[in-house]
Enzyme design. Structure first.
Site, PDB file in Angstrom:
ATOM      1  N   GLU A   1       0.866  -1.171   0.000  1.00 47.08           N
ATOM      2  CA  GLU A   1       0.000   0.000   0.000  1.00 47.08           C
ATOM      3  C   GLU A   1       0.907   1.227   0.000  1.00 47.08           C
ATOM      4  O   GLU A   1       1.823   1.327   0.836  1.00 47.08           O
ATOM      5  CB  GLU A   1      -0.901   0.012   1.233  1.00 47.08           C
ATOM      6  CG  GLU A   1      -1.884   1.168   1.236  1.00 47.08           C
ATOM      7  CD  GLU A   1      -2.782   1.196   2.459  1.00 47.08           C
ATOM      8  OE1 GLU A   1      -3.605   2.121   2.554  1.00 47.08           O
ATOM      9  OE2 GLU A   1      -2.645   0.316   3.329  1.00 47.08           O
TER      10      GLU A   1
ATOM     11  N   ARG B   1       6.496 -13.203   9.340  1.00 46.57           N
ATOM     12  CA  ARG B   1       7.124 -11.916   9.048  1.00 46.57           C
ATOM     13  C   ARG B   1       8.492 -11.846   9.717  1.00 46.57           C
ATOM     14  O   ARG B   1       8.818 -12.638  10.596  1.00 46.57           O
ATOM     15  CB  ARG B   1       6.231 -10.768   9.535  1.00 46.57           C
ATOM     16  CG  ARG B   1       6.029 -10.753  11.040  1.00 46.57           C
ATOM     17  CD  ARG B   1       5.102  -9.627  11.460  1.00 46.57           C
ATOM     18  NE  ARG B   1       5.709  -8.335  11.165  1.00 46.57           N
ATOM     19  CZ  ARG B   1       5.042  -7.172  11.247  1.00 46.57           C
ATOM     20  NH1 ARG B   1       3.777  -7.166  11.591  1.00 46.57           N
ATOM     21  NH2 ARG B   1       5.657  -6.038  10.990  1.00 46.57           N
TER      22      ARG B   1
ATOM     23  N   LYS C   1       4.844   1.105  11.184  1.00 45.39           N
ATOM     24  CA  LYS C   1       4.852   2.370  10.446  1.00 45.39           C
ATOM     25  C   LYS C   1       4.526   3.538  11.358  1.00 45.39           C
ATOM     26  O   LYS C   1       5.110   4.620  11.244  1.00 45.39           O
ATOM     27  CB  LYS C   1       3.839   2.308   9.292  1.00 45.39           C
ATOM     28  CG  LYS C   1       4.258   1.432   8.129  1.00 45.39           C
ATOM     29  CD  LYS C   1       3.206   1.480   7.028  1.00 45.39           C
ATOM     30  CE  LYS C   1       3.597   0.591   5.864  1.00 45.39           C
ATOM     31  NZ  LYS C   1       2.553   0.590   4.808  1.00 45.39           N
TER      32      LYS C   1
END
Length: 616
Positions: free
Chosen positions: A72, A311, A321
């Site tokens: 994204e 991950r 983020k």
């Protein structure tokens, strides 16, 4: 269903026939099984993303597999994304496939063109591209999910007409309460049993801007009693009046990510949709949605399959983020490209190489269970990559002057200087048949700079460097005998004194005539250049700075950056921005991408030491 034009490099070539793949993992095993059984052999490719009819009119897909990297565009990529990039593009390369570069830009409020450009640059810097070349035909595979909004809307109307979706006008709080929890089934919405005709009319009113933001959502009609809460009639469209970076104000309703993502994969004929473990609970909805749209003839079977991997959890690093943005906004770091940041921008400015990051991604492997990778693994991959590539050079980071008091007596003049040479790379780093790079040339004279720690007036036990009466070699130069020092009023050493021993210069017949107990690095005062050297270290002192609800700011390392004024040899001063070096004895350094060379400044960043010394 066109995509934005590309400016990408050619996709890396598939592995040659018979070439050994990398170390196996569960994803490679899945792909190899699918190739062996022909699971996707019947697929058609229409030349770009499209629905079932579009691909039916195409040709047999020349790509054996199709993967995708779907960020994204709402921020800068970090080291965890780098792992995903290497994984998805690497699998496509190794199995004769293609990896699509797709922007998952379905959220109009957080996405910016700046992030799009940064992401494309990061993927290319890591060594990957999104073009394919089969049968002499080159195709570009840079795609934007927002270009599929028309199809997504069509798919939503199909679900409504088929009785698989309805418009819900409960408040957000009512929906939350009625959804239930892990111990209690959900409660059907009072709007759940509207007729398809009513739902379709209401959905079109949502589309036409007749309802306020938040007044209604479109929900899939599945099972409010499902043990998987994600299957309890998930929302698939919401009203959101916001200008989109690609579609402008064409839409006031936008698809939810869980609805958009499987559709994007299917339109692009993705075979293996690889994501991280947090999406595992969403896989049943992914499969449910594609089954409904394939049944309705909108999408082409066989549909993509989703696979999850763990991950990256890297010690001394955070990848949230929100928290990374907090570091930038509160000026705890200098920006998104601060060399202490785990962003790809930061790693690049710090001096990490694409090859080191690819090696790191390969070395840590792919698993289905979470684990922590020690930061030293990443540094080890960098050292391995740079060992035979980074040119050597001498730099003095904490300089004190060394005066060779008998220089004029030996050479006839205090002003006399002499060239010294050293190889740019050690002999062991030169491959057979490879031409060695030119030697480094630097001057020795009466005055040179040495490291302050290389002199001790009263040496500790085992100390072999300069102290009164001891003999050492100036690396690449002469053997010298220390005679003493000068100090200031506070007792700090301001000069070290020594005598040069004639006839002992490195590379001459008399070089070994005097045995020195140690060799020290130095830079000549005659041609040494002042440099700003930024000594970066890990940003946090805690290996898991935000685990267990801890305030990550409490773990900031006050020694994560020290700036010193150093003296470097001429070959280092002539470096180009982003050029990497091994400063002998100190570690690996890089000429700063942004500041080196600006107004004549010489600026280096420390990437890592010659060995892992953290916590030792």
């Amino acid at each position: 269903m066109s995509s934005a034009p590309s400016h990408a490099p050619k996709h890396p070539a598939p592995a040659a026939a018979g070439e050994e793949h990398k170390v196996s993992n569960f994803l490679r095993q899945v792909i190899e099984k699918d190739l062996a059984t022909g699971a996707y052999a019947s697929r058609q490719w229409g030349g770009g993303p499209g629905d079932a009819a579009f691909h039916d009119a195409g040709q047999p897909d020349p790509a054996k597999i199709r993967t995708r990297f779907p960020p994204e565009p709402n921020g800068y990529l970090h080291v965890g994304h780098a792992k995903s990039i290497c994984l998805n593009f690497g699998l496509a390369r190794d199995y004769g496939g293609v990896c699509h570069m797709r922007f998952d830009d379905t959220n109009p409020e957080k996405e910016e063109k700046e992030y799009v450009d940064s992401i494309l640059d990061a993927v290319q810097w890591l060594g990957f591209g999104w073009q394919s070349s089969f049968g002499g035909k080159t195709e570009d595979h840079l795609y934007y999910a927002s270009n599929y909004f028309d199809f997504m809307y069509r798919a939503a109307e199909h679900l409504i007409t088929a009785g698989h979706a309805y418009v819900d006008e409960q408040t957000a709080e009512e929906m939350r309460v009625n959804r239930g929890d892990f111990g209690k089934p959900g409660v059907d919405s009072p709007y759940r049993n509207r007729s398809p005709e009513e739902n379709l009319a209401r959905f079109r009113e949502m589309r036409d801007g007749k309802l306020a933001d938040g007044a209604a959502v479109l929900r899939a009609k599945i099972d409010m009693a499902s043990p998987n809460i994600n299957m309890r009639d998930p929302a698939i469209y919401r009203i959101r009046r916001a200008t989109h970076h690609n579609t402008g104000d064409a839409w006031c309703i936008y698809p939810m990510y869980t609805f958009a993502h499987p559709i994007e994969d299917a339109l692009e004929q993705i075979t293996h949709s690889i994501c991280t473990l947090e999406f595992e609970d969403q896989r049943p909805f992914y499969d449910w949605l594609l089954e409904r749209l394939c049944e309705g003839g909108l999408l082409k079977a066989p549909p993509p399959r989703q696979y999850e991997f763990a991950r990256l959890n890297l010690t001394y690093v955070i990848t949230s983020k929100r928290k990374l943005a907090q570091l930038v906004n509160e000026k705890k770091v200098s920006g998104w490209d601060d060399p202490r940041m785990p962003t790809i921008l930061g790693l690049r400015r710090r001096g990490y190489t694409p090859e080191a990051i690819q090696l790191f991604a390969e070395r840590i492997g792919v698993t289905k269970s979470d684990s922590w990778i020690d930061y030293s693994t990443l540094d080890g991959c960098l050292r391995e990559d740079l060992e035979n590539k980074a040119h050597r050079g001498m730099a003095v980071l904490d300089p004190v002057k060394l005066v060779l008091t008998n220089w004029a007596e030996v050479f006839g003049s205090d002003a006399y200087t002499e060239d010294c040479t050293q190889p740019a790379l050690p002999h062991s780093a030169i491959a057979e048949g490879q031409t060695p790079p030119p030697d480094r040339v630097f001057k020795i004279g009466k005055d040179v700079w040495i490291e302050r720690e290389d002199f001790e007036e009263v040496p500790p036990k085992g100390y072999k460097r300069l102290f009164p009466g001891n003999v050492v070699r100036l690396k690449g130069g002469y053997v010298i005998e220390c005679t003493g020092c000068l100090k200031d009023a506070d007792g700090k050493v301001t000069e070290v004194h020594a005598k040069v021993i004639a006839g002992t210069k490195s590379g001459t017949p008399g070089a070994d005539s005097v045995k020195a107990k140690a060799a020290i690095t130095w830079v000549g005062a005659a041609d040494g250049v002042s440099a700003e050297v930024r000594l970066y270290d890990r940003l946090f002192t805690d290996p898991q700075p935000d685990a267990g609800g801890k305030n990550f700011l409490d773990a900031l390392n006050p020694e994560s950056l020290r700036v010193v004024t150093a003296v470097v040899e001429p070959s280092l001063a002539a470096a180009k921005p982003d050029q990497k070096f091994q400063f002998e004895r100190h570690g690996y350094f890089v000429a700063d991408r942004a500041d080196h060379g600006v107004n004549g400044k010489v600026v280096f960043n420390r990437v890592t030491g010659l060995k892992d010394s953290w916590g030792k």
